[in-house]
Design an enzyme around this catalytic site. Structure first.
Site, short mmCIF file in Angstrom:
data_model
loop_
_atom_site.label_atom_id
_atom_site.label_comp_id
_atom_site.label_asym_id
_atom_site.label_seq_id
_atom_site.Cartn_x
_atom_site.Cartn_y
_atom_site.Cartn_z
N HIS A 21 69.85 37.50 -2.86
CA HIS A 21 70.35 36.21 -3.06
C HIS A 21 71.76 36.02 -2.88
O HIS A 21 72.38 35.22 -3.57
CB HIS A 21 69.83 35.44 -4.35
CG HIS A 21 68.30 35.30 -4.40
ND1 HIS A 21 67.69 34.95 -5.73
CD2 HIS A 21 67.54 35.24 -3.31
CE1 HIS A 21 66.46 34.89 -5.53
NE2 HIS A 21 66.05 35.00 -4.29
N TYR A 45 65.34 46.80 2.69
CA TYR A 45 66.66 46.81 2.27
C TYR A 45 66.97 48.19 1.60
O TYR A 45 66.24 48.83 0.78
CB TYR A 45 66.80 45.93 1.19
CG TYR A 45 66.26 44.45 1.55
CD1 TYR A 45 67.07 43.61 2.08
CD2 TYR A 45 65.11 44.01 1.16
CE1 TYR A 45 66.46 42.62 2.68
CE2 TYR A 45 64.43 43.08 1.73
CZ TYR A 45 65.26 42.34 2.37
OH TYR A 45 64.77 40.86 2.84
N ASP A 58 63.73 27.31 7.33
CA ASP A 58 64.07 28.43 6.56
C ASP A 58 63.91 29.84 7.65
O ASP A 58 63.07 30.16 7.77
CB ASP A 58 63.28 28.58 5.50
CG ASP A 58 63.28 29.91 4.52
OD1 ASP A 58 64.47 30.44 4.56
OD2 ASP A 58 62.53 30.01 3.68
N HIS A 67 60.82 26.15 -0.89
CA HIS A 67 59.65 26.97 -1.54
C HIS A 67 58.78 25.65 -1.80
O HIS A 67 58.94 24.80 -3.02
CB HIS A 67 60.07 27.44 -2.74
CG HIS A 67 60.78 28.62 -2.28
ND1 HIS A 67 61.21 29.81 -3.23
CD2 HIS A 67 61.32 29.54 -1.15
CE1 HIS A 67 62.01 30.41 -2.62
NE2 HIS A 67 62.07 30.49 -1.37
N GLU A 121 62.65 36.33 9.47
CA GLU A 121 62.05 35.07 8.76
C GLU A 121 61.56 33.91 9.80
O GLU A 121 62.64 33.66 10.41
CB GLU A 121 62.94 34.61 7.60
CG GLU A 121 61.93 33.50 7.16
CD GLU A 121 62.43 33.06 5.75
OE1 GLU A 121 63.88 33.30 5.34
OE2 GLU A 121 61.81 32.39 4.96
N ASP A 136 70.26 34.13 6.49
CA ASP A 136 69.18 33.44 5.90
C ASP A 136 69.51 31.64 5.68
O ASP A 136 70.37 31.60 4.77
CB ASP A 136 68.55 33.78 4.79
CG ASP A 136 67.18 33.32 4.29
OD1 ASP A 136 66.93 31.92 4.81
OD2 ASP A 136 66.51 33.79 3.51
N ARG A 176 66.05 41.28 7.22
CA ARG A 176 65.04 40.56 7.10
C ARG A 176 64.76 39.72 8.52
O ARG A 176 65.76 39.29 9.02
CB ARG A 176 65.18 39.68 5.90
CG ARG A 176 64.09 38.64 5.65
CD ARG A 176 64.13 37.95 4.33
NE ARG A 176 65.21 37.24 4.07
CZ ARG A 176 66.30 37.61 3.24
NH1 ARG A 176 66.11 38.87 2.83
NH2 ARG A 176 67.17 36.73 3.01
N GLU A 195 58.22 36.52 6.40
CA GLU A 195 59.63 37.02 6.06
C GLU A 195 59.68 38.26 5.66
O GLU A 195 60.07 38.72 4.50
CB GLU A 195 60.42 36.11 5.43
CG GLU A 195 59.85 35.52 4.15
CD GLU A 195 60.58 34.78 3.23
OE1 GLU A 195 61.94 35.14 2.90
OE2 GLU A 195 60.17 33.58 2.88
N HIS A 231 60.34 41.59 -2.17
CA HIS A 231 59.94 40.30 -2.13
C HIS A 231 58.50 40.07 -1.30
O HIS A 231 57.96 40.87 -0.76
CB HIS A 231 60.90 39.56 -1.86
CG HIS A 231 61.40 39.82 -0.43
ND1 HIS A 231 60.65 39.25 0.78
CD2 HIS A 231 62.56 40.33 0.07
CE1 HIS A 231 61.24 39.44 1.92
NE2 HIS A 231 62.31 40.36 1.56
N HIS A 267 56.15 31.99 1.93
CA HIS A 267 55.78 30.65 0.85
C HIS A 267 55.63 29.48 1.58
O HIS A 267 55.85 29.42 2.66
CB HIS A 267 56.96 30.63 0.12
CG HIS A 267 58.43 30.58 0.79
ND1 HIS A 267 58.68 29.39 1.31
CD2 HIS A 267 59.27 31.46 0.97
CE1 HIS A 267 59.92 29.63 1.97
NE2 HIS A 267 60.18 30.81 1.79
N ASP A 305 84.69 10.88 -11.74
CA ASP A 305 83.79 9.72 -11.17
C ASP A 305 83.12 10.18 -9.70
O ASP A 305 82.63 9.22 -8.95
CB ASP A 305 84.28 8.46 -11.00
CG ASP A 305 85.53 8.23 -9.87
OD1 ASP A 305 86.11 9.66 -9.82
OD2 ASP A 305 86.10 7.27 -9.75
N1 GLY Z 1 65.74 30.96 1.89
C1 GLY Z 1 64.81 31.50 0.89
C2 GLY Z 1 63.61 32.16 1.11
O1 GLY Z 1 63.66 32.79 2.23
O2 GLY Z 1 62.60 32.17 0.46
MN MN Z 2 61.88 31.93 2.91
MN MN Z 3 64.91 32.21 3.77
#
Ligand code: GLY
Ligand code: MN
Ligand code: MN
Length: 469
Positions: A247, A413, A275, A369, A432, A264, A430, A409, A358, A362, A38
């Site tokens: 990730h 790598y 973020d 996102h 960001e 991150d 990175r 960002e 990447h 975003h 529960d």
């Molecule tokens: N933390 C997810 C991104 O940077 O897109």
């Molecule tokens: Mn991000």
């Molecule tokens: Mn991020």
């Protein structure tokens, strides 16, 4: 945010419905998710439902007619359940509290919906939402059709509400901007705290280590002590080579002297995400190889920031970052010019993707996102790079306008591989930040934590100095 904010948003959505031919919009909040027995997972409302109502209880629906009538369905008051689960607003109080025209017990959903869908020309709902509405909608439509012999008309179309909601949510109003600034500021403080924590650990135990989960605990502590409800997404705390796993989640690896730590992480505050990524040396001093790559990523971010302004396209920041990163890869020998050619060749063939795989940003908002079209749908398609080393004909990237929020960002790598200089192996970096597009350019909401290598070293050195009494 005041009740008027939500009333005004519903009015604007109703206006969009009218402009698109009318109908009834059906929006449900997120369901509760059982974890086991529960116990439930922590409850999180649906972002669009909350954007339109400010109501964060589970078990709720909003019906919005193009003509403007708004109806809330919510759980009835229940003294027994409220002892266990907390207070419910209840349909009697909802109109005053939320500014909706009327409210009913959610138990009447299956009788009310066929009534409300009768004689509407379309039913709007978010297609593909995680709580899939389509089967329920089809059931209600079946009930309406069963009454067609009595002269009732049933909606002729199901239409996707997502694009209308996304267009509204893409532009953040002053209240949203204020909340996002606070969220980013709390998260920046958490990153600074993590840097200080590591600096102090290595000052007292130079040959020691810090576990990733210890650093994660520092972040969570800082989020909650400032009132943020939760992390906006799973925190990444990556020691050393783990930073090259995009990730990676905070686990139990040891961060050791000489390694970098990539964090991150961002909090969610009052329904809005932040973020932030920072990469810092465990002990507070970058090695020469780490510093070389760090400075390239920072220069790439500067270029991307300069490209983030009204009138520019959202993708311009990526192109700007990629050019700086690609040049840096050639300068450091990560990419061999004899094999890959000039910086223009590196960009055209996307050879940079070996070390930068990447995008550079975003939309950011209620979701990390966030919703919003990345392409300018009204414009003619053009031949342009597809980001994978080829070209394709598609619509240009969206033009930025004040009130849009994006992340910026870039990263590098480096996994061990033949032909890659060994001094850079296992370095993942990175940086960001969260940017709000302003009339002049952009405002970086997340700069409460240092970003340049020398400022990070200074913050960490300061944390290592004995307190003066
Ligand atoms: N933390 C997810 C991104 O940077 O897109
Ligand atoms: Mn991000
Ligand atoms: Mn991020």
């Amino acid at each position: 945010m005041s009740m008027n904010t939500f009333t005004e948003r519903r009015a604007r959505l109703a206006q969009s419905l009218r402009e698109a031919g009318g109908g009834l919009a059906v929006i449900r909040t997120a369901p509760e998710r059982p974890r086991n027995s529960d116990s439930d997972h922590p409850y999180r409302h649906d972002s669009s439902f909350h954007y339109l109502t400010g109501f964060d209880e589970p078990g709720a629906w909003l019906l919005l007619e193009a003509q403007g009538r708004s109806t809330l369905l919510c759980r009835e008051r229940n003294p027994e359940r409220e002892i266990w689960d907390g207070r419910r607003l209840g349909p009697e109080a909802a109109p005053i509290a939320l500014g909706v025209q009327e409210a009913f017990d959610v138990a009447v959903l299956d009788t009310l919906l066929p009534e409300r869908l009768a004689n509407q020309n379309a039913v709007w709902f978010p297609f593909g939402a995680e709580a899939n509405l389509q089967p329920q909608i089809e059931g209600w439509l079946g009930s309406v059709r069963a009454r067609e012999r009595m002269g009732v008309r049933s909606p002729a179309a199901m239409r996707d509400l997502n694009p209308l909601l996304a267009e509204m949510r893409l532009l953040k109003d002053a209240g949203e901007q204020a909340t996002m600034r606070r969220a980013a500021s709390i998260s920046a403080g958490a990153h600074a705290r993590a840097m200080r924590f590591c600096a102090q650990r290595f000052a007292t135990e130079p040959n020691g280590s810090v576990r990733e989960y210890e650093i994660e605990a520092e972040l969570l502590h800082e989020f909650r002590r400032h009132g943020a409800q939760a992390p906006a997404y799973t925190s990444i705390v990556a020691a050393g080579a783990n930073a090259c796993v995009l990730h990676y989640a905070a686990a139990d690896a040891e961060l050791k002297a000489g390694e970098l730590c990539l964090i991150d992480a961002g909090c969610e505050l009052d329904g809005y995400a932040s973020d932030i990524t920072r990469t810092f040396p465990a002990t507070g001093r970058f090695t020469p190889a780490q510093r070389e790559l760090y400075d390239i990523v920072q220069a790439a971010q500067e270029a991307a920031i300069a490209a983030t302004r009204p009138g520019a396209r959202q993708r311009d920041a990526h192109h700007a970052a990629v050019r700086v990163l690609s040049q840096g890869m050639l300068d450091t020998g990560l990419l061999d010019a004899k094999l890959v050619g000039t910086v223009d060749d590196v960009i055209a063939t996307a050879a940079y993707r070996s070390f930068y795989m990447h995008g550079t940003g975003h939309w950011l908002g209620r979701d990390v996102h966030d919703v919003g079209d990345y392409l300018s749908r009204g414009e003619a398609p053009v031949d342009q790079p597809d980001g994978q080393g080829g070209r394709r004909v598609f619509e240009p990237s969206r033009v930025l306008a004040p009130g849009m929020a994006v992340t910026i960002e870039p990263g590098i790598y480096v996994r061990p591989a033949p032909g890659v200089p060994e001094r850079y192996w296992n370095i993942g970096i990175r940086i960001e930040d969260d940017a709000l597009v302003t009339p002049q350019g952009c405002e970086l909401m997340s700069r409460g934590v240092p970003v340049s290598a020398s400022e990070i070293e200074a913050l960490m050195a300061e944390a290592q100095r004995p307190a003066v009494r």
